[in-house]
Scaffold this active site. Sequence first.
Site, PDB file in Angstrom:
ATOM      1  N   ARG A 102       0.890  -1.178   0.000  1.00 23.42           N
ATOM      2  CA  ARG A 102       0.000   0.000   0.000  1.00 23.42           C
ATOM      3  C   ARG A 102       0.914   1.210   0.000  1.00 23.42           C
ATOM      4  O   ARG A 102       1.669   1.403   0.960  1.00 23.42           O
ATOM      5  CB  ARG A 102      -0.915  -0.025   1.224  1.00 23.42           C
ATOM      6  CG  ARG A 102      -1.634   1.279   1.429  1.00 23.42           C
ATOM      7  CD  ARG A 102      -2.780   1.179   2.400  1.00 23.42           C
ATOM      8  NE  ARG A 102      -3.907   0.506   1.775  1.00 23.42           N
ATOM      9  CZ  ARG A 102      -5.151   0.536   2.240  1.00 23.42           C
ATOM     10  NH1 ARG A 102      -5.427   1.181   3.348  1.00 23.42           N
ATOM     11  NH2 ARG A 102      -6.124  -0.092   1.608  1.00 23.42           N
ATOM     12  N   HIS A 129      -7.046   1.106  -6.769  1.00 21.69           N
ATOM     13  CA  HIS A 129      -7.300   0.183  -5.648  1.00 21.69           C
ATOM     14  C   HIS A 129      -7.976  -1.077  -6.232  1.00 21.69           C
ATOM     15  O   HIS A 129      -9.145  -1.349  -5.965  1.00 21.69           O
ATOM     16  CB  HIS A 129      -8.187   0.879  -4.613  1.00 21.69           C
ATOM     17  CG  HIS A 129      -8.219   0.212  -3.275  1.00 21.69           C
ATOM     18  ND1 HIS A 129      -7.444  -0.897  -2.969  1.00 21.69           N
ATOM     19  CD2 HIS A 129      -8.949   0.479  -2.157  1.00 21.69           C
ATOM     20  CE1 HIS A 129      -7.700  -1.251  -1.709  1.00 21.69           C
ATOM     21  NE2 HIS A 129      -8.604  -0.443  -1.209  1.00 21.69           N
ATOM     22  N   GLN A 132      -9.938  -3.836  -4.172  1.00 25.16           N
ATOM     23  CA  GLN A 132     -11.277  -3.452  -3.713  1.00 25.16           C
ATOM     24  C   GLN A 132     -12.314  -3.754  -4.788  1.00 25.16           C
ATOM     25  O   GLN A 132     -13.416  -4.221  -4.501  1.00 25.16           O
ATOM     26  CB  GLN A 132     -11.276  -1.957  -3.371  1.00 25.16           C
ATOM     27  CG  GLN A 132     -12.597  -1.481  -2.818  1.00 25.16           C
ATOM     28  CD  GLN A 132     -12.924  -2.118  -1.474  1.00 25.16           C
ATOM     29  OE1 GLN A 132     -12.132  -2.080  -0.564  1.00 25.16           O
ATOM     30  NE2 GLN A 132     -14.101  -2.708  -1.347  1.00 25.16           N
ATOM     31  N   ASP A 224     -17.066   7.120  -2.225  1.00 25.02           N
ATOM     32  CA  ASP A 224     -15.853   6.945  -1.431  1.00 25.02           C
ATOM     33  C   ASP A 224     -15.632   8.248  -0.671  1.00 25.02           C
ATOM     34  O   ASP A 224     -16.243   9.279  -0.989  1.00 25.02           O
ATOM     35  CB  ASP A 224     -14.665   6.632  -2.374  1.00 25.02           C
ATOM     36  CG  ASP A 224     -13.357   6.356  -1.626  1.00 25.02           C
ATOM     37  OD1 ASP A 224     -13.408   6.019  -0.423  1.00 25.02           O
ATOM     38  OD2 ASP A 224     -12.286   6.483  -2.249  1.00 25.02           O
ATOM     39  N   CYS A 264     -16.328   1.252  -0.153  1.00 29.24           N
ATOM     40  CA  CYS A 264     -15.105   0.500   0.150  1.00 29.24           C
ATOM     41  C   CYS A 264     -14.737   0.590   1.628  1.00 29.24           C
ATOM     42  O   CYS A 264     -14.037  -0.268   2.147  1.00 29.24           O
ATOM     43  CB  CYS A 264     -13.958   0.967  -0.741  1.00 29.24           C
ATOM     44  SG  CYS A 264     -13.470   2.672  -0.453  1.00 29.24           S
ATOM     45  N   ARG A 292     -13.315  -8.835   0.500  1.00 27.59           N
ATOM     46  CA  ARG A 292     -11.890  -8.534   0.327  1.00 27.59           C
ATOM     47  C   ARG A 292     -11.069  -9.789   0.612  1.00 27.59           C
ATOM     48  O   ARG A 292     -10.124 -10.115  -0.114  1.00 27.59           O
ATOM     49  CB  ARG A 292     -11.458  -7.400   1.278  1.00 27.59           C
ATOM     50  CG  ARG A 292     -11.983  -6.016   0.918  1.00 27.59           C
ATOM     51  CD  ARG A 292     -11.393  -5.514  -0.395  1.00 27.59           C
ATOM     52  NE  ARG A 292      -9.951  -5.455  -0.343  1.00 27.59           N
ATOM     53  CZ  ARG A 292      -9.224  -4.459   0.173  1.00 27.59           C
ATOM     54  NH1 ARG A 292      -9.837  -3.380   0.638  1.00 27.59           N
ATOM     55  NH2 ARG A 292      -7.905  -4.499   0.171  1.00 27.59           N
TER      56      ARG A 292
HETATM   57  N1  NVA Z   1      -9.764   6.786  -1.640  1.00 30.92           N
HETATM   58  C1  NVA Z   1      -9.472   6.262  -0.321  1.00 30.92           C
HETATM   59  C2  NVA Z   1      -9.715   4.778  -0.281  1.00 30.92           C
HETATM   60  C3  NVA Z   1      -9.522   4.164   1.077  1.00 30.92           C
HETATM   61  C4  NVA Z   1      -9.722   2.664   1.077  1.00 30.92           C
HETATM   62  C5  NVA Z   1      -8.031   6.579   0.042  1.00 30.92           C
HETATM   63  O1  NVA Z   1      -7.150   6.475  -0.838  1.00 30.92           O
HETATM   64  O2  NVA Z   1      -7.777   6.963   1.187  1.00 30.92           O
HETATM   65  N1   CP Z   2     -11.226  -0.403   1.772  1.00 26.90           N
HETATM   66  C1   CP Z   2      -9.989  -0.497   2.282  1.00 26.90           C
HETATM   67  O1   CP Z   2      -9.015  -0.681   1.565  1.00 26.90           O
HETATM   68  O2   CP Z   2      -9.909  -0.395   3.636  1.00 26.90           O
HETATM   69  P1   CP Z   2      -8.585  -0.218   4.512  1.00 26.90           P
HETATM   70  O3   CP Z   2      -8.049   1.156   4.219  1.00 26.90           O
HETATM   71  O4   CP Z   2      -9.075  -0.340   5.927  1.00 26.90           O
HETATM   72  O5   CP Z   2      -7.616  -1.287   4.150  1.00 26.90           O
END
Ligand code: NVA
Ligand code: CP
Length: 307
Positions: A102, A129, A132, A224, A264, A292
Amino acid sequence: MRHFLTLNDFSKDEIIEILNLAFEIKKEAKARNFKPYLKDQKLAMIFEKSSTRTRVSFDVGMNELGGHALFLSSRDIQLGRGEPIKDTARVISRMCDLIMARVNRHETLIGLAEFSRVPVINGLSDKFHPMQLMADLMTIVECGTPIPKIKAAYVGDGNNMAHSWLMLASKLGFELRVATPKGYEADPQILAQAQENAKISGAKILITNDIKEAVARANVVTTDTWVSMGQEAEKEQRIRDFAGFCVDESLMALAGSGAIFLHCLPAYRGYEVSEAVFEAHADEIFAEAENRLHAQKGVMVWLDQKR
Ligand code: NVA
Ligand code: CP
């Protein structure tokens, strides 16, 4: 050897193959039949950002597949002190069988993949992502909508989730409407790629600033957070700019009867979604979160089969 960085790297048939594998592994898991598909394999999980779902689902998933997961926060490993990504990749991939990361910048994933001896999986980047979206796809199909019948509406920020929806729809050939406030549209290059894909798949893609146009008669509505990880300094400005973009009951009423709502997570009630819509669709949202786990097991086993 294949990596899982964006859905754009996969054909429609491959995405469906992974989906079917995930369904099969989910069915086995529900029967408490945990087959050791990845016996004794090690998954390195690099996190430059926070996570609940991604961390828990990859760790539990790897255990259920007979392997082990290592949690590596960039705050603790030398990457966070400036060790080059190409060295990190070469070290970790000599000791582990899979890498999930990540990252703040999508380029970090590309660097990892370039120098890794083992498959690299995107656990979220600033651009995409994809994990997801595999879970979202599983949930939509389980809720009863076959892929060609999907009419999805994404309402909100033109961010990593919007980009991933564009990739999924344009690869699989379903209808997608994306509504963002002015100035928060999807990345033009990613949009252009989606339009290219759509020429082949027949996907209908609508880009608009009108949430009602996006949601009208949709059978999947999704959103989101308005403030993604790393954008905290823009929070006040974003909340002002996204006024009117909350998925509330009056907006959901424009969707088709029986439309599902996905998120998500984490969700910010009163901002991108109302409390009433969230709770009315909680079954779908938490099935999506659970998926997931199953989707990722499908991806990891598929990647293992391809090397
Ligand atoms: N768009 C959000 C998704 C979190 C799962 C982020 O990047 O923080
Ligand atoms: N949706 C998602 O990726 O959640 P987290 O940020 O908790 O991993």
